[in-house]
Write a protein that holds these residues in place. Structure first.
Motif, PDB file in Angstrom:
ATOM      1  N   ILE A  69       0.850  -1.204   0.000  1.00 37.70           N
ATOM      2  CA  ILE A  69       0.000   0.000   0.000  1.00 37.70           C
ATOM      3  C   ILE A  69       0.880   1.245   0.000  1.00 37.70           C
ATOM      4  N   LEU A 101      -0.874  -1.511  -4.239  1.00 40.55           N
ATOM      5  CA  LEU A 101      -2.292  -1.731  -3.958  1.00 40.55           C
ATOM      6  C   LEU A 101      -2.939  -0.361  -3.782  1.00 40.55           C
ATOM      7  N   GLN A 102      -3.836  -0.020  -4.682  1.00 33.06           N
ATOM      8  CA  GLN A 102      -4.452   1.297  -4.634  1.00 33.06           C
ATOM      9  C   GLN A 102      -5.947   1.242  -4.373  1.00 33.06           C
ATOM     10  N   HIS A 103      -6.544   0.063  -4.459  1.00 30.19           N
ATOM     11  CA  HIS A 103      -7.980  -0.058  -4.246  1.00 30.19           C
ATOM     12  C   HIS A 103      -8.281   0.142  -2.763  1.00 30.19           C
ATOM     13  N   SER A 104      -9.348   0.853  -2.478  1.00 25.55           N
ATOM     14  CA  SER A 104      -9.690   1.160  -1.081  1.00 25.55           C
ATOM     15  C   SER A 104      -9.983  -0.099  -0.268  1.00 25.55           C
ATOM     16  N   ALA A 105     -10.451  -1.170  -0.918  1.00 22.13           N
ATOM     17  CA  ALA A 105     -10.750  -2.408  -0.195  1.00 22.13           C
ATOM     18  C   ALA A 105      -9.487  -3.030   0.399  1.00 22.13           C
ATOM     19  N   ALA A 106      -8.346  -2.816  -0.223  1.00 20.14           N
ATOM     20  CA  ALA A 106      -7.089  -3.383   0.285  1.00 20.14           C
ATOM     21  C   ALA A 106      -6.682  -2.739   1.602  1.00 20.14           C
ATOM     22  N   LYS A 107      -7.241  -1.592   1.882  1.00 20.35           N
ATOM     23  CA  LYS A 107      -6.906  -0.889   3.120  1.00 20.35           C
ATOM     24  C   LYS A 107      -7.847  -1.270   4.262  1.00 20.35           C
ATOM     25  N   GLY A 116     -10.786  -6.645   3.096  1.00 20.08           N
ATOM     26  CA  GLY A 116      -9.965  -6.795   1.900  1.00 20.08           C
ATOM     27  C   GLY A 116      -8.648  -7.481   2.191  1.00 20.08           C
ATOM     28  N   CYS A 164      -1.034  -9.495  -5.779  1.00 17.96           N
ATOM     29  CA  CYS A 164      -0.966  -8.030  -5.622  1.00 17.96           C
ATOM     30  C   CYS A 164      -0.317  -7.345  -6.817  1.00 17.96           C
TER      31      CYS A 164
END
Length: 62
Positions: free
Chosen positions: A25, A30-36, A40, A59
């Protein structure tokens, strides 16, 4: 480097997987908000089985 010598790496512990995801991140891999979000992250760890190479592949590191 020649010759390539593979080295066995055990599965990530939960803390190691979290640190790896934090790194991805931070480096914007990883830029998708779900990964944070916790859900996710759990999904990424489940899909990879905490396997370092598989987590990297999922990833987009490879």
């Amino acid at each position: 480097m020649d010759p390539f010598l593979p080295i066995h790496v055990d599965k990530y512990s939960d803390k190691e997987a979290e640190s790896c995801l934090d790194y991805y991140i931070d480096r914007l891999w990883l830029q998708h908000s779900a990964a944070k979000m916790e859900s996710g992250r759990k999904e990424l760890k489940f899909l990879s089985g905490n396997n370092p190479a598989e987590l990297d592949r999922i990833c987009g590191g490879l």
